[in-house]
Scaffold this motif. Structure first.
Motif, PDB file in Angstrom:
ATOM      1  N   GLY A 111       1.064  -1.387   0.106  1.00  0.00           N
ATOM      2  CA  GLY A 111       0.100   0.174   0.416  1.00  0.00           C
ATOM      3  C   GLY A 111       1.011   0.921   0.275  1.00  0.00           C
ATOM      4  N   THR A 112       0.636   2.422  -0.489  1.00  0.00           N
ATOM      5  CA  THR A 112       1.161   3.844  -0.298  1.00  0.00           C
ATOM      6  C   THR A 112       0.445   4.803   0.597  1.00  0.00           C
ATOM      7  OG1 THR A 112      -0.053   4.538  -2.915  1.00  0.00           O
ATOM      8  CG2 THR A 112       2.277   3.496  -2.396  1.00  0.00           C
ATOM      9  N   GLU A 113      -0.524   4.589   1.043  1.00  0.00           N
ATOM     10  CA  GLU A 113      -1.305   5.424   2.247  1.00  0.00           C
ATOM     11  C   GLU A 113      -0.745   6.202   3.078  1.00  0.00           C
ATOM     12  OE1 GLU A 113      -5.921   4.528   3.128  1.00  0.00           O
ATOM     13  OE2 GLU A 113      -4.480   4.145   4.645  1.00  0.00           O
ATOM     14  N   LYS A 114      -0.684   7.666   3.193  1.00  0.00           N
ATOM     15  CA  LYS A 114      -0.433   8.514   3.836  1.00  0.00           C
ATOM     16  C   LYS A 114      -1.122   9.048   4.762  1.00  0.00           C
ATOM     17  CE  LYS A 114       3.268   8.608   1.857  1.00  0.00           C
ATOM     18  NZ  LYS A 114       3.999   9.391   0.832  1.00  0.00           N
ATOM     19  N   VAL A 115      -1.445   9.433   5.983  1.00  0.00           N
ATOM     20  CA  VAL A 115      -1.796   9.921   7.165  1.00  0.00           C
ATOM     21  C   VAL A 115      -2.143  11.216   7.614  1.00  0.00           C
ATOM     22  CG1 VAL A 115      -2.937   9.032   9.509  1.00  0.00           C
ATOM     23  CG2 VAL A 115      -2.086   7.407   7.527  1.00  0.00           C
ATOM     24  N   GLY A 116      -3.315  11.733   7.744  1.00  0.00           N
ATOM     25  CA  GLY A 116      -2.849  12.862   8.562  1.00  0.00           C
ATOM     26  C   GLY A 116      -4.404  13.335   8.876  1.00  0.00           C
ATOM     27  N   GLN A 117      -4.065  14.626  10.374  1.00  0.00           N
ATOM     28  CA  GLN A 117      -5.702  14.599  11.243  1.00  0.00           C
ATOM     29  C   GLN A 117      -5.401  16.004  11.975  1.00  0.00           C
ATOM     30  OE1 GLN A 117      -3.342  11.607  14.287  1.00  0.00           O
ATOM     31  NE2 GLN A 117      -5.131   9.816  13.864  1.00  0.00           N
ATOM     32  N   LYS A 153      -4.425  16.023 -10.522  1.00  0.00           N
ATOM     33  CA  LYS A 153      -3.574  15.604 -11.954  1.00  0.00           C
ATOM     34  C   LYS A 153      -2.886  14.344 -12.412  1.00  0.00           C
ATOM     35  CE  LYS A 153      -3.607  20.661 -14.386  1.00  0.00           C
ATOM     36  NZ  LYS A 153      -2.812  21.605 -14.831  1.00  0.00           N
ATOM     37  N   ARG A 154      -1.935  14.651 -11.411  1.00  0.00           N
ATOM     38  CA  ARG A 154      -1.103  13.145 -11.333  1.00  0.00           C
ATOM     39  C   ARG A 154      -1.351  12.102 -11.000  1.00  0.00           C
ATOM     40  NH1 ARG A 154       3.748  15.246  -8.110  1.00  0.00           N
ATOM     41  NH2 ARG A 154       2.497  17.157  -8.001  1.00  0.00           N
ATOM     42  N   GLY A 155      -2.531  12.065 -10.602  1.00  0.00           N
ATOM     43  CA  GLY A 155      -3.164  11.070  -9.601  1.00  0.00           C
ATOM     44  C   GLY A 155      -3.189  10.448  -8.468  1.00  0.00           C
ATOM     45  N   GLY A 156      -2.713  11.732  -7.330  1.00  0.00           N
ATOM     46  CA  GLY A 156      -2.728  11.876  -6.694  1.00  0.00           C
ATOM     47  C   GLY A 156      -3.749  11.965  -5.902  1.00  0.00           C
ATOM     48  N   GLY A 157      -3.403  13.041  -4.111  1.00  0.00           N
ATOM     49  CA  GLY A 157      -5.198  13.553  -4.017  1.00  0.00           C
ATOM     50  C   GLY A 157      -5.331  12.893  -2.682  1.00  0.00           C
ATOM     51  N   THR A 179      -6.968  10.054   4.840  1.00  0.00           N
ATOM     52  CA  THR A 179      -5.974   9.310   4.787  1.00  0.00           C
ATOM     53  C   THR A 179      -5.524   9.952   2.316  1.00  0.00           C
ATOM     54  OG1 THR A 179      -7.309   7.930   3.538  1.00  0.00           O
ATOM     55  CG2 THR A 179      -6.344   7.317   4.968  1.00  0.00           C
ATOM     56  N   PHE A 180      -4.317  10.394   2.339  1.00  0.00           N
ATOM     57  CA  PHE A 180      -3.982  10.651   0.998  1.00  0.00           C
ATOM     58  C   PHE A 180      -2.618   9.673   0.770  1.00  0.00           C
ATOM     59  CE2 PHE A 180      -4.234  13.388   4.711  1.00  0.00           C
ATOM     60  CZ  PHE A 180      -4.281  14.549   3.928  1.00  0.00           C
ATOM     61  N   GLU A 181      -2.572   9.794  -1.344  1.00  0.00           N
ATOM     62  CA  GLU A 181      -1.339   9.521  -1.802  1.00  0.00           C
ATOM     63  C   GLU A 181      -0.896  10.747  -2.610  1.00  0.00           C
ATOM     64  OE1 GLU A 181      -1.306   5.987  -3.429  1.00  0.00           O
ATOM     65  OE2 GLU A 181       0.768   7.770  -4.070  1.00  0.00           O
ATOM     66  N   THR A 182       0.317  10.308  -2.542  1.00  0.00           N
ATOM     67  CA  THR A 182       1.056  11.578  -2.645  1.00  0.00           C
ATOM     68  C   THR A 182       2.078  11.085  -3.484  1.00  0.00           C
ATOM     69  OG1 THR A 182       2.985  11.407  -1.035  1.00  0.00           O
ATOM     70  CG2 THR A 182       1.232  13.031  -0.393  1.00  0.00           C
ATOM     71  N   ILE A 191       0.605  17.464   2.708  1.00  0.00           N
ATOM     72  CA  ILE A 191      -0.375  17.009   4.034  1.00  0.00           C
ATOM     73  C   ILE A 191      -1.003  17.817   4.785  1.00  0.00           C
ATOM     74  CG2 ILE A 191      -1.211  15.307   5.609  1.00  0.00           C
ATOM     75  CD1 ILE A 191       0.483  13.449   3.714  1.00  0.00           C
ATOM     76  N   ASN A 192       0.349  18.387   5.516  1.00  0.00           N
ATOM     77  CA  ASN A 192       0.034  19.471   6.462  1.00  0.00           C
ATOM     78  C   ASN A 192      -1.158  20.730   5.672  1.00  0.00           C
ATOM     79  OD1 ASN A 192       1.543  18.092   8.125  1.00  0.00           O
ATOM     80  ND2 ASN A 192       3.207  18.348   7.829  1.00  0.00           N
ATOM     81  N   SER A 193      -0.959  21.066   4.256  1.00  0.00           N
ATOM     82  CA  SER A 193      -1.549  22.352   3.903  1.00  0.00           C
ATOM     83  C   SER A 193      -3.149  21.648   3.939  1.00  0.00           C
ATOM     84  CB  SER A 193      -1.097  22.393   2.722  1.00  0.00           C
ATOM     85  OG  SER A 193       0.048  23.254   2.506  1.00  0.00           O
TER      86      SER A 193
END
Ligand code: MEV
Length: 440
Positions: A111-117, A153-157, A179-182, A191-193
């Motif tokens: 998986g490639t999932e990133k996390v922020g809260q 545009k590049r397929g993430g978000g 959760t994010f795909e970067t 993510i922080n923005s």
């Protein structure tokens, strides 16, 4: 008594060095000389380094080594490693060569999932908070449209945002868990923005939500930050071979060797004291590549150890088995890495390390790093269950001791040859060195 200094950051580099040397060292001239010795003669390069951080006074060197012959998914890599510990690159290279002849490393991305809260306090009816969140969710997302445009545009978000009630753990504590795909970016700024925008929207919308009482309206944002716990940004690397192919091993048979490896891993699985050291050995390989490729080794360390403790008890990141006469050794490790942004295009050494690695994308780098970690663990366990760690360690450490003793190149040559046949302990090296000097 040393007095505190005001406005240190405003001093010039020369002034900072002088102040540190005069205030804190006994031989300030020598200190200044050493600090300056490490400046680059290339002014542009030095300025680049000066500007990476605040209050730079010089550069801090680490050796950059290469561990060649890493066959990963049938592609050969030479892995750059930045590390001070003497036996790490040698152990990685030896393990890579061993597995190169046995099919190499097979890796996959889980998986490639990133996390922020967004962490916030809400005093009131949680059912109302839940309806409020559902209502404002489209607004939360539309308000980040400009931030996520390029990434999308590049397929993430953004993959998902959800409200979590944490008030059982801490009264009035709630969060927006995102959760994010970067893609190829580590993604911290992205993510922080996004999170800070979510926090602003949450706060503003609450103030105007008519179903809330006065108290409920006053949501307190505590903080908005990515999480370095990334259990779903996960990679697996594996090596395997028929047990009989584990030959080359010392006094024990291939089967004994395989069984002892499995037992060594089993011990790390049940005994946290051992697991921490076992995983430290893995991180020797992981961190060295992370550093060389300009990634954040503190983030990776924190995430890896959290993953090792995810089931409530700290345990091994690697696994081993023997089934149907096949020995298997594998790792699963979270690695939130980037190959664009950050230092990757700024630091010339990082750019070069990525070029040596054939310009990997983030997923490829995850697989390379996991293989380096697995190789390191294999190398450490192989030594531990056969000769013991000191033999290899001291062989590599020998030069450090000789350098400390001030040995000349000729003396180093003589003593390195001598210790090929003798056990190199610290005292044995000192004795042999003194002996050599008196003979002269
Ligand atoms: C030393 O840096 C790493 C080891 O202690 C790892 C291990 O014990 O598995 C050798």
């Amino acid at each position: 008594m040393i007095k505190p200094i005001e406005g240190f950051s405003k001093l010039s580099k020369e002034e900072k060095i002088k102040w540190v040397a005069n205030t804190y060292t006994n031989n300030s001239e020598e200190t200044i000389e050493i600090l300056k010795k490490y400046w680059s003669n290339d002014k542009k390069l030095q300025q680049l380094h000066d500007e990476f951080i605040e209050n730079t006074i010089t550069n801090f060197y680490l050796p950059l080594g290469i561990a060649p012959n890493f066959l990963i998914n049938n592609k050969l890599y030479a892995i750059p490693m930045a590390i001070e510990e003497s036996s790490v690159v040698a152990a990685a290279s030896k393990a890579a060569k061993f597995w190169q002849n046995r099919g190499g490393f097979k890796t996959s991305i889980i998986g490639t999932e990133k996390v922020g809260q967004v962490h916030f306090m809400y005093h009131g009816d949680t059912a109302k908070l839940s309806s409020f969140f559902t209502k404002i969710k489209p607004k939360l997302l539309s308000n980040v449209a400009s931030i996520i445009k390029n990434m999308e545009k590049r397929g993430g978000g953004i993959n998902n945002i959800e409200l979590r009630d944490k008030s059982v753990d801490l009264p009035n504590y709630h969060q927006i868990h995102c959760t994010f795909e970067t893609l190829d970016a580590m993604g911290a700024n992205f993510i922080n923005s996004c999170l800070e925008s979510f926090a602003d929207t949450l706060k503003e919308e609450a103030l105007n939500y008519s179903n809330f009482t006065e108290r409920e309206r006053r949501i307190e944002i505590v903080m908005s930050i990515l999480s370095n716990n990334t259990p779903n940004c996960l990679v697996r690397a594996e090596v395997s071979c028929p047990v009989d192919d584990l030959k080359e091993h010392h006094d024990i048979s291939p089967l004994e060797f395989a069984e002892k490896m499995v037992r060594a891993v089993a011990i790390a699985k049940v005994e946290p004291y051992r697991a921490v050291t076992h995983n430290k050995g893995i991180m020797n390989g992981v961190d060295a590549v992370i550093l060389a490729t300009g990634n954040d080794f503190r983030a990776i360390e924190a995430g890896a150890h959290a993953y090792a403790a995810k089931d409530g008890k700290y345990t091994s990141l690697t696994h081993a088995s023997i089934e149907n006469n096949i020995f298997r050794f594998w790792i699963e490790i979270p690695l939130a890495l980037g190959t664009v942004g950050g230092l990757t295009s700024l630091h010339p050494m990082v750019r070069m390390a990525l070029e040596i690695l054939q310009r990997p994308n983030a997923k490829e780098l995850m697989q390379i790093v996991a293989s380096a970690g697995l190789a390191q663990n294999f190398g450490a366990l192989r030594s531990l269950i056969t000769t013991g760690i000191q033999q290899g360690h001291m062989k590599m450490h020998l030069l450090n001791i000789l350098n400390q003793l001030g040995a000349t190149t000729a003396e180093k040559k003589t003593l390195t040859t001598y210790f090929k046949k003798h056990t190199a302990t610290h005292s044995a090296v000192v004795a042999a060195f003194e002996n050599l000097r008196t003979q002269k």
